[in-house]
Design a protein around this motif. Structure first.
Motif, PDB file in Angstrom:
ATOM      1  N   ASP A  11     -65.602  -3.379 -43.038  1.00  0.00           N
ATOM      2  CA  ASP A  11     -66.967  -3.231 -43.527  1.00  0.00           C
ATOM      3  C   ASP A  11     -67.905  -2.954 -42.370  1.00  0.00           C
TER       4      ASP A  11
ATOM      5  N   TYR B  77     -71.377  -0.654 -46.014  1.00  0.00           N
ATOM      6  CA  TYR B  77     -70.394   0.330 -46.449  1.00  0.00           C
ATOM      7  C   TYR B  77     -69.010  -0.148 -46.057  1.00  0.00           C
ATOM      8  N   THR B  78     -67.999   0.502 -46.617  1.00  0.00           N
ATOM      9  CA  THR B  78     -66.605   0.201 -46.305  1.00  0.00           C
ATOM     10  C   THR B  78     -65.935   1.460 -45.781  1.00  0.00           C
TER      11      THR B  78
ATOM     12  N   ARG C  13     -67.113   4.517 -48.282  1.00  0.00           N
ATOM     13  CA  ARG C  13     -67.631   4.198 -49.615  1.00  0.00           C
ATOM     14  C   ARG C  13     -68.811   3.257 -49.459  1.00  0.00           C
ATOM     15  N   LEU C  14     -69.882   3.554 -50.191  1.00  0.00           N
ATOM     16  CA  LEU C  14     -71.019   2.650 -50.226  1.00  0.00           C
ATOM     17  C   LEU C  14     -71.650   2.687 -51.605  1.00  0.00           C
ATOM     18  N   MET C  15     -72.335   1.634 -51.926  1.00  0.00           N
ATOM     19  CA  MET C  15     -73.064   1.546 -53.182  1.00  0.00           C
ATOM     20  C   MET C  15     -74.547   1.521 -52.828  1.00  0.00           C
TER      21      MET C  15
ATOM     22  N   ARG D 186     -79.669   2.746 -57.563  1.00  0.00           N
ATOM     23  CA  ARG D 186     -80.090   3.940 -58.305  1.00  0.00           C
ATOM     24  C   ARG D 186     -81.582   4.186 -58.155  1.00  0.00           C
TER      25      ARG D 186
ATOM     26  N   HIS E 256     -72.280  11.901 -54.070  1.00  0.00           N
ATOM     27  CA  HIS E 256     -72.015  11.324 -55.389  1.00  0.00           C
ATOM     28  C   HIS E 256     -71.351  12.425 -56.191  1.00  0.00           C
TER      29      HIS E 256
ATOM     30  N   SER F  68     -76.157   0.773 -59.718  1.00  0.00           N
ATOM     31  CA  SER F  68     -75.625   1.047 -58.381  1.00  0.00           C
ATOM     32  C   SER F  68     -74.827   2.340 -58.427  1.00  0.00           C
TER      33      SER F  68
ATOM     34  N   GLU G 244     -72.271   4.977 -56.537  1.00  0.00           N
ATOM     35  CA  GLU G 244     -71.267   5.082 -55.483  1.00  0.00           C
ATOM     36  C   GLU G 244     -71.410   6.413 -54.752  1.00  0.00           C
TER      37      GLU G 244
ATOM     38  N   THR H 134     -69.559   8.555 -51.523  1.00  0.00           N
ATOM     39  CA  THR H 134     -68.312   8.559 -50.764  1.00  0.00           C
ATOM     40  C   THR H 134     -68.255   9.745 -49.809  1.00  0.00           C
TER      41      THR H 134
END
Length: 117
Positions: free
Chosen positions: A9, A25-26, A39-41, A44, A70, A88, A90, A92
């Motif tokens: 992370d 993020y990961t 990947r992150l969220m 919105r 997205h 949320s 995603e 990437t």
């Protein structure tokens, strides 16, 4: 264990049309590979307020600027976010620019201490 995925992370920032906000993020990669999935969220409403369409920029811990996207597969005709979308979103990316473990660790210090070999 070719399919084993190493994950870590990170804390960085998301840049949407020049407006920057903190984000977590990961990052992950398969063993014996230098290809990194990110990947992150993102909220919105924050994305909508900043005029997000399909892409933004992740500023990672190392300062690298990585375009994140997205996929928009479940979106309305325009492909843009809508207030009815999930809260949320995603985002990437896939980064295959690293050619060695040294490159990987320089660009993704999040992997520090992870067993990469």
């Amino acid at each position: 264990m070719e399919n084993h995925i190493v994950k870590a992370d990170g804390n960085g920032a998301i840049d949407v049309n020049g407006q920057v906000s903190p984000v977590t993020y990961t990052v992950s990669l398969k063993e014996h590979s230098y290809e990194v999935d990110i990947r992150l969220m993102a909220p919105r409403d924050l994305l909508l307020q900043r005029g997000f369409e399909r892409d933004a920029v992740l500023v990672s811990q190392s300062g690298a600027r990585i375009p994140v996207y997205h996929d928009g597969a479940n979106h309305h005709d325009s492909g843009r976010l809508d207030p009815a979308d999930t809260i949320s979103i995603e985002l990437t990316a896939r980064d295959d620019s690293c050619t060695s473990e040294v490159d990987l660790m320089r660009k993704y210090p999040e992997f520090d201490g992870a067993a990469l070999a």
